[in-house]
Motif scaffolding. Sequence first.
Motif, PDB file in Angstrom:
ATOM      1  N   THR A   1       0.023  -4.337  13.361  1.00 49.98           N
ATOM      2  CA  THR A   1      -0.609  -3.268  12.582  1.00 49.98           C
ATOM      3  C   THR A   1      -2.005  -3.677  12.137  1.00 49.98           C
ATOM      4  N   ILE A   2      -2.152  -4.945  11.704  1.00 54.85           N
ATOM      5  CA  ILE A   2      -3.472  -5.432  11.282  1.00 54.85           C
ATOM      6  C   ILE A   2      -4.489  -5.237  12.408  1.00 54.85           C
ATOM      7  N   TRP A   3      -4.112  -5.672  13.609  1.00 53.71           N
ATOM      8  CA  TRP A   3      -5.059  -5.604  14.726  1.00 53.71           C
ATOM      9  C   TRP A   3      -5.236  -4.191  15.226  1.00 53.71           C
ATOM     10  N   GLN A   4      -4.195  -3.386  15.083  1.00 48.48           N
ATOM     11  CA  GLN A   4      -4.315  -1.997  15.503  1.00 48.48           C
ATOM     12  C   GLN A   4      -5.380  -1.296  14.670  1.00 48.48           C
ATOM     13  N   ILE A   5      -5.381  -1.580  13.366  1.00 46.13           N
ATOM     14  CA  ILE A   5      -6.380  -0.958  12.490  1.00 46.13           C
ATOM     15  C   ILE A   5      -7.732  -1.646  12.641  1.00 46.13           C
ATOM     16  N   PHE A   6      -7.680  -2.999  12.724  1.00 47.23           N
ATOM     17  CA  PHE A   6      -8.892  -3.810  12.859  1.00 47.23           C
ATOM     18  C   PHE A   6      -9.718  -3.378  14.072  1.00 47.23           C
ATOM     19  N   GLY A   7      -9.021  -2.992  15.156  1.00 48.96           N
ATOM     20  CA  GLY A   7      -9.723  -2.680  16.403  1.00 48.96           C
ATOM     21  C   GLY A   7     -10.116  -1.232  16.557  1.00 48.96           C
ATOM     22  N   ARG A   8      -9.692  -0.367  15.619  1.00 43.81           N
ATOM     23  CA  ARG A   8      -9.996   1.060  15.805  1.00 43.81           C
ATOM     24  C   ARG A   8     -11.498   1.312  15.727  1.00 43.81           C
ATOM     25  N   PRO A   9     -12.030   2.080  16.672  1.00 42.08           N
ATOM     26  CA  PRO A   9     -13.488   2.301  16.696  1.00 42.08           C
ATOM     27  C   PRO A   9     -13.973   3.115  15.502  1.00 42.08           C
ATOM     28  N   ASP A  10     -13.117   3.941  14.891  1.00 41.29           N
ATOM     29  CA  ASP A  10     -13.603   4.798  13.815  1.00 41.29           C
ATOM     30  C   ASP A  10     -13.560   4.117  12.447  1.00 41.29           C
ATOM     31  N   ILE A  11     -12.450   3.409  12.140  1.00 37.55           N
ATOM     32  CA  ILE A  11     -12.375   2.824  10.801  1.00 37.55           C
ATOM     33  C   ILE A  11     -12.204   1.311  10.812  1.00 37.55           C
ATOM     34  N   GLY A  12     -11.848   0.716  11.980  1.00 36.37           N
ATOM     35  CA  GLY A  12     -11.583  -0.715  12.013  1.00 36.37           C
ATOM     36  C   GLY A  12     -12.860  -1.538  12.008  1.00 36.37           C
ATOM     37  N   LEU A  13     -12.825  -2.652  11.300  1.00 36.44           N
ATOM     38  CA  LEU A  13     -14.031  -3.482  11.192  1.00 36.44           C
ATOM     39  C   LEU A  13     -14.498  -3.963  12.565  1.00 36.44           C
ATOM     40  N   LEU A  14     -13.559  -4.476  13.366  1.00 42.93           N
ATOM     41  CA  LEU A  14     -13.916  -5.005  14.684  1.00 42.93           C
ATOM     42  C   LEU A  14     -14.411  -3.893  15.604  1.00 42.93           C
ATOM     43  N   GLY A  15     -13.613  -2.830  15.736  1.00 42.50           N
ATOM     44  CA  GLY A  15     -13.966  -1.753  16.647  1.00 42.50           C
ATOM     45  C   GLY A  15     -15.282  -1.091  16.251  1.00 42.50           C
ATOM     46  N   TYR A  16     -15.438  -0.816  14.960  1.00 43.85           N
ATOM     47  CA  TYR A  16     -16.644  -0.152  14.457  1.00 43.85           C
ATOM     48  C   TYR A  16     -17.877  -1.011  14.738  1.00 43.85           C
ATOM     49  N   THR A  17     -17.754  -2.331  14.414  1.00 46.86           N
ATOM     50  CA  THR A  17     -18.889  -3.237  14.597  1.00 46.86           C
ATOM     51  C   THR A  17     -19.271  -3.330  16.074  1.00 46.86           C
ATOM     52  N   LEU A  18     -18.268  -3.538  16.936  1.00 45.99           N
ATOM     53  CA  LEU A  18     -18.562  -3.687  18.358  1.00 45.99           C
ATOM     54  C   LEU A  18     -19.250  -2.443  18.904  1.00 45.99           C
ATOM     55  N   ASN A  19     -18.755  -1.283  18.493  1.00 45.94           N
ATOM     56  CA  ASN A  19     -19.352  -0.054  18.995  1.00 45.94           C
ATOM     57  C   ASN A  19     -20.774   0.129  18.477  1.00 45.94           C
ATOM     58  N   HIS A  20     -21.023  -0.337  17.240  1.00 42.97           N
ATOM     59  CA  HIS A  20     -22.370  -0.231  16.698  1.00 42.97           C
ATOM     60  C   HIS A  20     -23.323  -1.227  17.324  1.00 42.97           C
ATOM     61  N   LEU A  21     -22.747  -2.332  17.868  1.00 45.96           N
ATOM     62  CA  LEU A  21     -23.582  -3.307  18.564  1.00 45.96           C
ATOM     63  C   LEU A  21     -23.875  -2.863  19.994  1.00 45.96           C
ATOM     64  N   GLY A  22     -23.365  -1.682  20.345  1.00 43.81           N
ATOM     65  CA  GLY A  22     -23.680  -1.134  21.658  1.00 43.81           C
ATOM     66  C   GLY A  22     -22.607  -1.349  22.701  1.00 43.81           C
TER      67      GLY A  22
END
Lengths: 300, 109
Positions: free
Chosen positions: A123-144
Amino acid sequence: MDKTVNQKAWFLVLPVFLVVAFSAILPLMTVVNYSMQDTFGNNQFFWNGVGWFKELLDPSTDLGGRFLDSLARNLFFSAVILAIEVPLGIVVALSMPREGWSVAACLVILALPLLIPWNVVGTIWQIFGRPDIGLLGYTLNHLGMNYNYVSNEFDAWATVIVMDVWHWTSLVALLCYAGLKSIPDAYYQAAQIDGASRWAVFTAIQLPKMNRVLLIAVLLRFMDSFMIYTEPFVVTGGGPGNSTTFVSIELVKIALGQFDLGKAAALSLVYNLIILIVCWIFYTVMTNAGNERPAKQGVA
Amino acid sequence: MENIAWMAWTLPTAIFFVMLSLTLGVMTWLAVAYPEAERIGILRIPTTRGDRLFISLVLTAVIHLLWIAFVGTDAIATLPIGEEGVEISSLWLATLISLLSAVAIFRTV
């Protein structure tokens, strides 16, 4: 040792035997029975002989294709995480402090991921990786980077692998650290006198001394990753498509999703056999490692 | 029998498990009646009779699965029993090979 043999002690094993009989032996027998039959529910069974096994081992059938594909995926997954976690665990163990208050701090921090239940890690990684609200997903998508583990196979694989590395490298590191701690200082002093390089100390002293714990680590990590279910199920649900469907996920789909008990039983028996063989090989290697040189006569 | 309907017993699987438990029983009795020391065979690992039985059983399973995968289970003969006769599956050849390999394992490993 050979003077008084009291066989009555075996009766003390009886309760354990009964528990194992109900929790393991009877269910296993039932699985063997199921694997030879087909059922439509309501305890009605029809003899099918080795039909399910034939289908299971034939890549051109639906069942065989799914089994062999998921098996290949699972072996690849195990190979990748072993190739990452073992060297990484060794590096972490080597760079940990040897004494002082920081040892305790390091151990606690390392042990933290190990204490989290599998589904919570998922669950942690599922949320962590989400492009809309997850820290990892959001950051990666913002880095292009176009990162989305729900729709991209490579991203899904990367997420599952990084998650496993995050969860279990600590275990390898802790085991290696225990192995390193058991090396007497005399070895290092001798190496210093000989003017051995850091690399020579590692290959000639530390690595051989970590041999046993590394075997245990590889065994544990292989078995765990080969039987992995919860984490990828929570994060990717086996998708996108079937790209992260490992054997256990496929098994649950067949057994509980389609309720094909016969097919699932045949699959689980073959799965079990593979695990049994690997376990036996590792166990044999582990118990015999380092025992070869002294004569074994009369030791038994 | 109602109570164990969920276990879905069949005659062939029942025979299989009876044979298996008889084998284990005989091996246990042998171990108690005629204790033996470990020995080192061609695998270079110390094994007891129990280890060799385990290796034989696992190898038997593997041989049967490989046979099903690569040879198949076509009939190789028909026994003249009953109206239509009883077909003998080629899988029995795998059983034969397994028995031979078990003998070899008990002698050499």
